[in-house]
Design an enzyme around this catalytic site. Structure first.
Site, PDB file in Angstrom:
ATOM      1  N   GLU A  70       1.000  -1.299   0.155  1.00  0.00           N
ATOM      2  CA  GLU A  70       0.227   0.107   0.415  1.00  0.00           C
ATOM      3  C   GLU A  70       0.911   1.234   0.158  1.00  0.00           C
ATOM      4  OE1 GLU A  70      -2.196  -4.004   1.462  1.00  0.00           O
ATOM      5  OE2 GLU A  70      -0.279  -2.623   2.563  1.00  0.00           O
ATOM      6  N   GLY A 316      12.938  -6.578  -1.017  1.00  0.00           N
ATOM      7  CA  GLY A 316      13.275  -5.306  -1.541  1.00  0.00           C
ATOM      8  C   GLY A 316      14.224  -5.049  -3.556  1.00  0.00           C
TER       9      GLY A 316
END
Length: 429
Positions: A70, A316
């Protein structure tokens, strides 16, 4: 624009009392989780609304998101707003250590991160008294009653972006319709990521809920380390490479079975398997070994060499894998999870494959399939056959990649319209 939220329902008032009483317990739980993830005490105190960072001078827009997906979805929007509104500052709040770390390396100019306050009246009050936001933007399904009430009491205009609600959740909200209408009534603007959510929210009395483009479609390409990309490309050379991304338990077996089929036609092929939760990598390596496949692991800096499976068990680096491989199968779509973000793959320039279970991105996958930018496969057999064919027919693979890239670019073009609508609703022109 919505009407005023009106008086809180008995359920909302009961929630406020319970939140006040349970705040110490919730804080201890949050403290333990954040400390286990290496957060220092000053950062953990942010969960009680304290902040060591000063509020910047000028106007401040607050974005609140739950976790990694989000929060990352709004970074491109914040960047765009910062480019078009040079006087605005931004604050983004999330609740997890992982989101804090990932956001830290990607925040746009004039943007700060703080852990979200627990939804107790005291913590929310401290947070709002310190930051004094001029507007607030809540992302997806973050409907925290005390945050909303605290903002309303201070006259802070609010928007709900990328709202998403499942059929099951909608049935639950319908049983407390008055409370749903009260909470949704706090928002001047409600932007839904799909048609299903817009229908559900309107049925709950949110007449201003509007269908829009999924914010994640406009987020642009994920970042990647150019040096790492060059090194991997040099190491792999001309080997055929595909990615199985964001797998959940039950999907690793599908990926391994599919890759075994691919190897029958393309013996040099490499599968990069990216588990949704990297801590499962050891179990996945055992599954691969049982199936007769050799593995190397990213987290331990193992050289790929002639390995058949590369376990990308780090966080990541998804942007790196989407740039490295021309073909990506998105996990979470072969087990009842609801699917994961296909737009990131398209922005990275890869063709998209996916399973049949993608309720969380139903509109996006349907549109991409219709545009020829993605392709659904039912199981391991179909997945293996599709990959083997596309490796053997590079013209077909390149055509899908081109359509995926065009689809992604068309979505990002809509970012300016959303930003303008948001600024008008929140009076931050």
């Amino acid at each position: 624009m919505s009407a005023a939220p009106g008086r809180p329902t008995p359920l909302v008032r009961a929630y406020a009392l319970a939140a006040r009483g349970l705040a110490p317990l919730a804080y201890r739980r949050s403290l333990r989780k954040l400390a286990e993830n290496g957060m220092d005490a000053a950062r953990i105190a942010e969960r009680m609304g304290h902040s060591a960072q000063p509020r910047p001078e000028g106007r401040l827009v607050w974005f609140h998101a739950a976790s990694v997906g989000e929060s990352l979805s709004v970074l491109r929007l914040i960047e765009h707003l910062g480019e078009t509104h040079k006087a605005l500052n931004f604050l983004i709040t999330t609740g997890t250590a992982t989101s804090a770390r990932i956001i830290a390396g990607r925040m746009p100019p004039r943007c700060r991160h703080q852990f979200a306050p627990l939804d107790s009246p005291a913590a929310v009050a401290r947070f709002l008294d310190h930051w004094r936001p001029d507007a607030g933007v809540f992302v997806e399904s973050e409907l925290w009653p005390n945050m909303l009430r605290g903002a309303a009491a201070r006259g802070i205009p609010l928007a709900l972006l990328n709202a998403r609600i499942s059929d099951r959740s909608a049935r639950g909200w319908a049983r407390i319709g008055g409370t749903a209408r009260y909470l949704l009534g706090h928002f001047r603007m409600v932007h839904c990521q799909d048609a299903r959510t817009a229908v559900h929210l309107r049925s709950l009395g949110c007449t201003h809920a509007a269908e829009g483009v999924n914010l994640k479609a406009m987020a642009g390409p994920l970042p990647h380390d150019a040096g790492a990309l060059d090194a991997l490309q040099n190491e792999l050379g001309a080997r055929p490479v595909w990615v199985m991304a964001s797998t959940h338990p039950g999907e690793d077996e599908i990926a391994i079975a599919a890759h075994r089929a691919v190897l029958e036609r393309h013996p040099e092929a490499l599968m990069i398997l990216v588990p949704r939760h990297p801590e499962r990598a050891g179990d996945i390596a055992a599954l691969a070994a049982k199936a007769g496949l050799s593995t190397a692991r990213r987290s331990t800096n193992e050289v790929i060499g002639k390995s058949q499976v590369y376990l990308a068990d780090t966080l990541g680096e998804m942007g790196l894998w989407y740039r490295l491989a021309p073909l990506v199968c998105v996990g979470g779509s072969f087990v009842p999870v609801g699917g994961h973000n296909p737009y990131e793959v398209a922005h990275g320039g890869a063709a998209v494959l996916h399973g049949p279970l993608y309720a969380n991105f139903a509109d996006g996958y349907a549109q991409m399939d219709a545009a020829g930018a993605a392709r659904e496969v039912a199981d391991a057999n179909e997945l293996g056959a599709a990959i083997a064919h596309l490796f053997a027919a590079p013209e077909d693979l390149n055509a899908i990649r081109a359509r995926a890239t065009a689809f992604a670019a068309a979505q990002e073009d809509k970012l300016s319209d959303l930003a303008s609508t948001l600024c008008a609703a929140l009076a931050v022109e």
